[in-house]
Design an enzyme around this catalytic site. Sequence first.
Site, mmCIF file in Angstrom:
data_model
loop_
_atom_site.group_PDB
_atom_site.id
_atom_site.type_symbol
_atom_site.label_atom_id
_atom_site.label_comp_id
_atom_site.label_asym_id
_atom_site.label_seq_id
_atom_site.Cartn_x
_atom_site.Cartn_y
_atom_site.Cartn_z
ATOM 1 N N GLU A 122 -1.355 3.307 37.765
ATOM 2 C CA GLU A 122 -2.751 3.651 38.005
ATOM 3 C C GLU A 122 -2.859 5.006 38.700
ATOM 4 O OE1 GLU A 122 -5.013 -0.550 38.108
ATOM 5 O OE2 GLU A 122 -4.052 -0.037 40.000
ATOM 6 N N CYS A 148 -5.260 10.807 43.344
ATOM 7 C CA CYS A 148 -4.192 9.996 43.934
ATOM 8 C C CYS A 148 -3.243 9.587 42.807
ATOM 9 C CB CYS A 148 -4.816 8.779 44.614
ATOM 10 S SG CYS A 148 -3.612 7.655 45.321
ATOM 11 N N CYS A 203 7.098 -1.041 43.004
ATOM 12 C CA CYS A 203 7.608 -0.452 44.241
ATOM 13 C C CYS A 203 8.695 -1.373 44.779
ATOM 14 C CB CYS A 203 6.470 -0.336 45.255
ATOM 15 S SG CYS A 203 6.895 0.640 46.716
ATOM 16 N N CYS A 205 5.910 -3.956 51.204
ATOM 17 C CA CYS A 205 5.115 -3.984 52.431
ATOM 18 C C CYS A 205 4.164 -5.173 52.337
ATOM 19 C CB CYS A 205 4.351 -2.679 52.613
ATOM 20 S SG CYS A 205 5.452 -1.250 52.748
ATOM 21 N N CYS A 248 0.428 -4.712 51.230
ATOM 22 C CA CYS A 248 0.138 -3.811 50.097
ATOM 23 C C CYS A 248 0.224 -4.567 48.774
ATOM 24 C CB CYS A 248 1.127 -2.651 50.099
ATOM 25 S SG CYS A 248 0.887 -1.498 48.727
ATOM 26 N N CYS A 255 -6.869 2.299 48.987
ATOM 27 C CA CYS A 255 -5.480 2.320 49.462
ATOM 28 C C CYS A 255 -4.864 0.939 49.417
ATOM 29 C CB CYS A 255 -5.402 2.772 50.917
ATOM 30 S SG CYS A 255 -5.943 4.421 51.207
#
Length: 371
Positions: free
Chosen positions: A98, A111, A118, A122, A125, A347
Site C-alpha cells: 500500500e 508514504c 514486515c 510490533c 502495528c 500510521c
Amino acid sequence: MTPARARLAGLSRSGLADALAAAGVPVERRRMRATQLFHWIYHRGARDIDAMTTISKDLRDALAAAHEVGRDEVAREERSADGTIKWLVRLADGAEVETVYIPEVDRGALCVSTQVGCTLNCSFCHTGTQPWVRNLEPAEIVGQVLLARDALGEWPTPVHGRKISNIVLMGMGEPLYNYDNVVAALRLMMDEEGISISRRRITVSTAGVVPQIGPLGDDTGAGLAVSLHAVRDDVRDELVPLNRKYPIAELIAACRAYPGASNARRITFEYAMLRGVNDSLADAKELARLIAGIPAKVNLIPFNPWPGSVYGTSEDATMAAFSESLNRAGYSAPIRVPRGRDILAACGQLKSDSQRVRASARAEAAAAAPV
Ligand code: SAH
C-alpha cells in the site's frame, strides 16, 4: 502470451546505459541517450517508450523490442473523507503493498512502502500481523512515486506548488532491513534531473536497526525518524521486539551520532500514545531526559486502532499533558491529527493480503496448471 520485457523505470543512468547497449547503441552515444531516457522516465513521466519523441523511431523500436517503461498495477484506490488517498499496488509477482498520499493545504506527503509484510511484529502495528513476504526492488519503491504522480497528474516534475512535496518511508516494512534497495530508490527520488525531491524533504523511518542508521545518513542525507514508543526497555521489548536486539541506549546513541542532524534538520521521534501503556507524565519526563541534547522533535501519534488490536488510544487530556511536559523541556511535541483512518490508511494500519508463497507450493501450482 507476450514475453516479459525488462523494465526501464527503476534503473539508474548506468542501468539505462546497459539497456541502450543491449539495443545496439554504440558506446560513445550511450551516456547522452541514457540522460535522455532518464529525463523521459523521471522528469516527464513517460509511460511508453514510443512517446519519447526526442529519441529516433528506430532506437525506440530497438529498445521496445526487449524493454518497457514499466509500472506496477493499481489494484484498488480508496479515498478518505479527509482527502487521503490509499493505493493498493499489485507487483509483477502478484504481491501487494500500500502507498498513501496525505494532502495538506499547499503540499502533501507520499508514504511509501519498502517491504511486502514486515519481520518486526510490533504488537500495536497492523502490518506486523501480516507475514513477511519479501523486500521490494528499487523499481518497486520508486515506482510508487511514479504511480502516485500519474494518479495526481503531476508530470512533468513541477518546480513549485507540488502536490507531492515530501516523501516519507513510513509505509509497510522496515526500510533499514532492505538497505541497498532503499538507498538506490532514494537516489532516484532525489536526482535533480528526475523526480527531484530534495533529501531535506525525504524522511526514512526505522524501528531502530542501529547498525544501519549512521550509514543511512552518510549514504543519502535523508531525514531520520525513529519509532521509539517507549522509554523503558521492558515496555519497548513488548511493543517493538527489535528492542531486544538493539535496546534504547544503543538506539539513542546512534541518533545522537546521526550524520547531518542539526537544529535545522531535527530527528523525529515517533511515539504512539497507548492508553495506560506508555503515556504517563513520568514517561514524558524520561523521554525528555533520554533525548536531551539531540536536535529532535517528538511526534505524538494517537494510537490508530485496527481490526483485532488490543490497545486503546490515550485520553485527549493525557496526550495534552504529555505534549506540554515535553514542551517545557524544550521539545516540540505536536499531537498528530490522524489522517485516513476511515480507509485504514493511518500510521500502522496498512496491511495487504499477500502471503508468502513457498517455492514448493509455487512449483506444485505450476505443475497443476493446465498447459
Ligand atoms: N518499520 C518502520 C517504518 C514504519 S513507519 C518503523 O517502524 O519506523 C510507521 C509508523 O507508524 C511507525 O512509527 C510505527 O511504529 C507507527 N505505528 C504502527 N502502528 C501504529 C498504530 N496502530 N497507531 C499509531 N502508530 C502506529
